[in-house]
Write a protein that holds these residues in place. Sequence first.
Motif, PDB file in Angstrom:
ATOM      1  N   ALA A  46      48.773  46.231  32.923  1.00 35.07           N
ATOM      2  CA  ALA A  46      48.655  45.628  31.302  1.00 35.07           C
ATOM      3  C   ALA A  46      49.642  44.629  31.662  1.00 35.07           C
ATOM      4  N   LEU A  47      49.265  43.999  29.824  1.00 43.12           N
ATOM      5  CA  LEU A  47      49.959  42.356  29.798  1.00 43.12           C
ATOM      6  C   LEU A  47      51.040  42.732  29.416  1.00 43.12           C
ATOM      7  N   ASN A  48      51.190  43.722  28.637  1.00 44.10           N
ATOM      8  CA  ASN A  48      52.658  44.199  27.990  1.00 44.10           C
ATOM      9  C   ASN A  48      53.494  44.585  28.502  1.00 44.10           C
ATOM     10  N   SER A  49      54.384  44.866  28.400  1.00 41.38           N
ATOM     11  CA  SER A  49      55.695  45.314  28.791  1.00 41.38           C
ATOM     12  C   SER A  49      57.256  45.643  27.896  1.00 41.38           C
ATOM     13  N   TYR A  50      57.890  46.268  28.833  1.00 41.57           N
ATOM     14  CA  TYR A  50      59.257  46.143  27.866  1.00 41.57           C
ATOM     15  C   TYR A  50      59.829  44.846  28.569  1.00 41.57           C
ATOM     16  N   LEU A  79      51.307  34.644  36.705  1.00 39.95           N
ATOM     17  CA  LEU A  79      49.836  34.091  36.181  1.00 39.95           C
ATOM     18  C   LEU A  79      48.982  35.768  36.052  1.00 39.95           C
ATOM     19  N   TYR A  80      48.728  35.753  34.477  1.00 36.44           N
ATOM     20  CA  TYR A  80      47.863  36.535  34.358  1.00 36.44           C
ATOM     21  C   TYR A  80      46.341  36.454  33.925  1.00 36.44           C
ATOM     22  N   ASP A  81      45.560  36.975  35.254  1.00 35.67           N
ATOM     23  CA  ASP A  81      44.956  36.711  35.150  1.00 35.67           C
ATOM     24  C   ASP A  81      43.141  37.773  33.696  1.00 35.67           C
ATOM     25  N   LEU A  82      43.214  37.743  33.138  1.00 36.70           N
ATOM     26  CA  LEU A  82      42.894  38.542  31.506  1.00 36.70           C
ATOM     27  C   LEU A  82      41.086  39.241  32.004  1.00 36.70           C
ATOM     28  N   GLN A  83      40.787  38.823  32.916  1.00 33.62           N
ATOM     29  CA  GLN A  83      39.083  38.942  33.184  1.00 33.62           C
ATOM     30  C   GLN A  83      40.051  40.270  34.365  1.00 33.62           C
ATOM     31  N   ARG A  84      40.260  40.660  35.522  1.00 36.29           N
ATOM     32  CA  ARG A  84      40.546  41.280  36.431  1.00 36.29           C
ATOM     33  C   ARG A  84      41.770  41.883  35.599  1.00 36.29           C
ATOM     34  N   LYS A  85      43.071  42.185  34.614  1.00 37.38           N
ATOM     35  CA  LYS A  85      43.202  42.741  33.898  1.00 37.38           C
ATOM     36  C   LYS A  85      44.667  42.750  34.980  1.00 37.38           C
TER      37      LYS A  85
END
Length: 186
Positions: A46-50, A79-85
């Motif tokens: 997941a993108l969001n974290s602590y 770098l986060y790939d929003l398509q592939r998560k």
Amino acid sequence: MAGTQEAQTRPVKDWLRRLGTRIGLGIAVLGLGSCTPTSRPQLPVALNSYYTDEQPAMSGDGRFLAFVSNRDGTRSILLYDLQRKQFAQLPRLNRKDAIAETPSLSYTGRYLVYVASDRGRPEIELYDRITQRTQVLTGGYRGWVRNPNISSDGRYVVFETGRRGQWDIEIIDRGPGIELDRPNGS
């Protein structure tokens, strides 16, 4: 009668209190373990974290999100790939001896510019995801630099400079000979 009933329930209350303390300590230990710095996050994630995540920048096509994070114990650009998560690999981008900040992405995220500070001097650097190489754009530059931004095709980099004793805006033209970042190679 009330005194004997209280005396009978006291061992049960003590046992429950000790059990609750053990469970609470177990949860606390588990919680501490999850905050320990680790290597790059596992895929998919997941993108969001602590962790502290800041200074986001999105590619022009909306697929990639670059940001600064302390997920692996140091300030790094991720770098986060929003398509592939999932996180994209950036070999040779983040160095242990430099602080990276303020990323900016070209249209498809091929080119990434950012400020890297090592030895106390900020430099604007460009990372090419295809060649996996970093190029210093302001090497030997006189004055301080900050807040770089790359054009969608990757040819121009605009940034703030303190060269004249005030903050001004300058543009670097990487030249007509570079490979431009265009959707589907068009």
